[in-house]
Design an enzyme around this catalytic site. Structure first.
Site, short mmCIF file in Angstrom:
data_model
loop_
_atom_site.label_atom_id
_atom_site.label_comp_id
_atom_site.label_asym_id
_atom_site.label_seq_id
_atom_site.Cartn_x
_atom_site.Cartn_y
_atom_site.Cartn_z
N SER A 125 0.85 -1.19 0.00
CA SER A 125 0.00 0.00 0.00
C SER A 125 0.89 1.24 0.00
CB SER A 125 -0.88 0.00 1.25
OG SER A 125 -1.56 1.23 1.40
N TYR A 138 -2.65 0.27 10.69
CA TYR A 138 -2.55 -0.34 9.36
C TYR A 138 -1.24 0.06 8.68
CZ TYR A 138 -3.93 -1.64 4.58
OH TYR A 138 -3.99 -2.19 3.32
#
Length: 236
Positions: A125, A138
């Site tokens: 990501s 996260y």
């Protein structure tokens, strides 16, 4: 590595990016595609071989590896987001994210990495590279998975296994349903990922936004983490 003729396993293949990757692998001529999911009944893609695999359950990983012992292309896609802050968030949920995306990815890779050649692909990501209010836990887990990807690249080099890290911004999936900004499609992610594998890339940056985030790493953090950014950012 060529997709045609490969034997692929995709984790988190029951929906979103994982399902789209599995579909594109079939379309590009993969000899076999294992669609791995924590809840196998949710896999609805014709032509795949469904495998139960829970990244936080070592026994399920061992059982899946015994069943799918011919994998030449491993795509670590499965993940979880609990949107925890560091100082006041639920520590158990923070650990869950790390257990899933770092330790889970590590355990799956140790079980499935090809003995020679082949490829290991980690779907990462842009949040591997920065932190945003509402995504702190996260981001930490994805940053750890990015470091894992780099370490695996070193360890698998001599056996000729390609290791690819894929970075992207928000994609149009259930995973990012609460995010109101621009989103790329799962087809864009799958196409860029498989093109990158066949081109021999070590890193795939799917969208321009992620490329911009990456470019900011060479600058003073104060240029990125401005008071305006911190105060105006909304939880994702």
């Amino acid at each position: 590595m060529q997709i045609a003729g490969s034997v692929a396993l995709v984790t988190g293949a029951n929906r979103g990016i994982g399902r789209e990757l599995a579909r594109h692998l079939l379309e590009r001529g993969a000899a076999k595609v294992y669609a791995a999911a924590r809840r196998p009944a949710e896999v609805d893609l014709p032509g795949v071989e469904v495998v139960r695999l829970d990244l936080t359950d070592p026994e399920s990983i061992t059982a899946a590896a015994q069943l799918a012992d011919d994998v030449t292309l491993l795509i670590n896609n499965a993940g979880v987001a609990t949107n925890q802050t560091f100082l006041t968030g639920d520590v158990a949920q923070i650990r869950r994210e790390m257990d899933t995306m770092f330790y889970g990815t590590l355990d799956v890779t140790r079980a499935f990495a090809p003995a020679r050649g082949g490829a290991v692909v980690n779907i990462l990501s842009a949040l591997s590279w920065f932190s945003y209010p509402g995504t702190h836990s996260y981001s930490a887990a994805k940053a750890a998975e990015w470091a894992l990807t780099n370490g695996l690249r070193n360890e698998l080099f001599d056996q000729g296994t390609q290791v690819v890290g894929v970075h992207l911004g928000a994609a149009d999936t259930d995973f990012a349903a609460g995010y109101q900004g621009p989103k790329i499609t799962t087809t864009q992610v799958a196409t860029a990922t498989l093109d990158g594998i066949e081109a021999g890339q070590q890193e795939v940056v799917v969208d321009d936004w992620s490329a911009w985030i990456k470019s900011s790493l060479a600058k003073d953090p104060a240029e990125f983490y401005t008071p305006e950014y911190i105060r105006s950012a909304l939880p994702v």
